[in-house]
Write an enzyme that holds these catalytic residues in place. Sequence first.
Site, PDB file in Angstrom:
ATOM      1  N   ASP A   1       0.854  -1.320   0.139  1.00 29.30           N
ATOM      2  CA  ASP A   1      -0.020   0.077   0.177  1.00 29.30           C
ATOM      3  C   ASP A   1       1.112   1.244  -0.145  1.00 29.30           C
ATOM      4  O   ASP A   1       2.233   1.120  -0.005  1.00 29.30           O
ATOM      5  CB  ASP A   1      -0.930  -0.131   1.252  1.00 29.30           C
ATOM      6  CG  ASP A   1      -0.366  -0.046   2.521  1.00 29.30           C
ATOM      7  OD1 ASP A   1       1.029   0.097   2.324  1.00 29.30           O
ATOM      8  OD2 ASP A   1      -1.003  -0.190   3.561  1.00 29.30           O
TER       9      ASP A   1
ATOM     10  N   GLU B   1      -9.647  -0.451   4.858  1.00 31.75           N
ATOM     11  CA  GLU B   1     -10.008   0.218   6.158  1.00 31.75           C
ATOM     12  C   GLU B   1     -11.480  -0.362   6.434  1.00 31.75           C
ATOM     13  O   GLU B   1     -12.208  -0.974   5.548  1.00 31.75           O
ATOM     14  CB  GLU B   1     -10.412   1.951   5.825  1.00 31.75           C
ATOM     15  CG  GLU B   1      -9.031   2.350   5.744  1.00 31.75           C
ATOM     16  CD  GLU B   1      -8.111   2.833   6.744  1.00 31.75           C
ATOM     17  OE1 GLU B   1      -8.002   2.036   7.674  1.00 31.75           O
ATOM     18  OE2 GLU B   1      -7.374   3.738   6.506  1.00 31.75           O
TER      19      GLU B   1
ATOM     20  N   ASN C   1      -7.702  -0.269  13.888  1.00 29.60           N
ATOM     21  CA  ASN C   1      -9.182  -0.378  13.330  1.00 29.60           C
ATOM     22  C   ASN C   1      -9.309  -1.688  12.887  1.00 29.60           C
ATOM     23  O   ASN C   1     -10.516  -2.120  12.217  1.00 29.60           O
ATOM     24  CB  ASN C   1      -9.554   0.833  12.553  1.00 29.60           C
ATOM     25  CG  ASN C   1      -8.727   0.678  11.289  1.00 29.60           C
ATOM     26  OD1 ASN C   1      -7.725   0.379  11.252  1.00 29.60           O
ATOM     27  ND2 ASN C   1      -9.388   1.639  10.247  1.00 29.60           N
TER      28      ASN C   1
ATOM     29  N   HIS D   1      -7.565  -2.571  10.228  1.00 24.85           N
ATOM     30  CA  HIS D   1      -7.330  -2.604   8.673  1.00 24.85           C
ATOM     31  C   HIS D   1      -6.097  -3.362   8.178  1.00 24.85           C
ATOM     32  O   HIS D   1      -5.365  -3.845   9.073  1.00 24.85           O
ATOM     33  CB  HIS D   1      -7.095  -1.212   8.145  1.00 24.85           C
ATOM     34  CG  HIS D   1      -5.950  -0.437   8.432  1.00 24.85           C
ATOM     35  ND1 HIS D   1      -5.785   0.820   8.127  1.00 24.85           N
ATOM     36  CD2 HIS D   1      -4.914  -0.939   8.862  1.00 24.85           C
ATOM     37  CE1 HIS D   1      -4.361   1.252   8.529  1.00 24.85           C
ATOM     38  NE2 HIS D   1      -3.805   0.162   9.038  1.00 24.85           N
TER      39      HIS D   1
HETATM   40  P1  PGA Z   1       1.970  -0.266  12.831  1.00 23.31           P
HETATM   41  O1  PGA Z   1       0.764  -0.174  11.747  1.00 23.31           O
HETATM   42  O2  PGA Z   1       2.947  -1.139  12.346  1.00 23.31           O
HETATM   43  O3  PGA Z   1       2.288   1.165  12.936  1.00 23.31           O
HETATM   44  O4  PGA Z   1       1.338  -0.773  14.219  1.00 23.31           O
HETATM   45  C1  PGA Z   1      -0.049  -1.541  11.384  1.00 23.31           C
HETATM   46  C2  PGA Z   1      -0.921  -1.033  10.376  1.00 23.31           C
HETATM   47  O5  PGA Z   1      -1.635  -0.014  10.360  1.00 23.31           O
HETATM   48  O6  PGA Z   1      -1.215  -2.082   9.376  1.00 23.31           O
END
Ligand code: PGA
Length: 241
Positions: A68, A144, A137, A139
């Site tokens: 992404d 999302e 959340n 995702h």
């Molecule tokens: P993080 O993010 O590694 O900052 O916890 C994980 C994500 O948002 O997929």
Amino acid sequence: MLNIIVCKNYEEMSEAAARSVLESIRETPDGLLSFPGGDTPLGMVRAFVRDVNAGKADISKLHYVSLDEWVGLASDVVGSCGKFNHDNLFAPLKYSFADKFVINGAAADIEAERRALNAFIEKYGPLTVSVLGIGMNGHLGFNESGVDFDLDAHIIPLDEVTKGVMQKYFDVERHPTQGITQGIRQIMAAKKVILLANGAHKADIVARAAKGAVTNEVPASVLQKHPNSYLIVDEAAASKL
Ligand code: PGA
């Protein structure tokens, strides 16, 4: 089925994930690999690079695609997934992938970039192994809450939760409002999916994803339906399982 592997700490989680990735690419050396960016996968990426550089797997026929990107951010911007890929994967690797695609979030024609991402996955896919992190959340990539599970690569408004945590990655204030991401359909088509999480702050969402209802409100819950998926977590993130 989502297989759950609880590791003592971040380092063990990272090593277990890297081992699993290496197993997959030894089985399918000409396949397609995908890593996320961010804090969670960094240890796994470093272990992967160390082992490939030590000759433990051959990547010369392997293809790579990023998961992404923030829309509007070029691959050399601090906090972009592109820069994460360059700094932690491509630069330290002594060897090159056969071909790679890193999403350019600053593409003048982002819709063409989306099509190119789909075309790359179509050409070399399905994914041999998809490594993912989980957002607060639930995702996966920028799939999302509320995302359509049938989508391939798409451009999506960032969730408020994502906007709340994203600033930690940037060196200057930035306010991306959209993400471009591989879709759940492509992730679910992967031969193996590895979901990583560490830290007590992820315990609630990990429990909802692994044990709660399968719902697009918690996109990671879809992995309960994947035939070969692994949740690799440290003890803190596993504390509510
Ligand atoms: P993080 O993010 O590694 O900052 O916890 C994980 C994500 O948002 O997929």
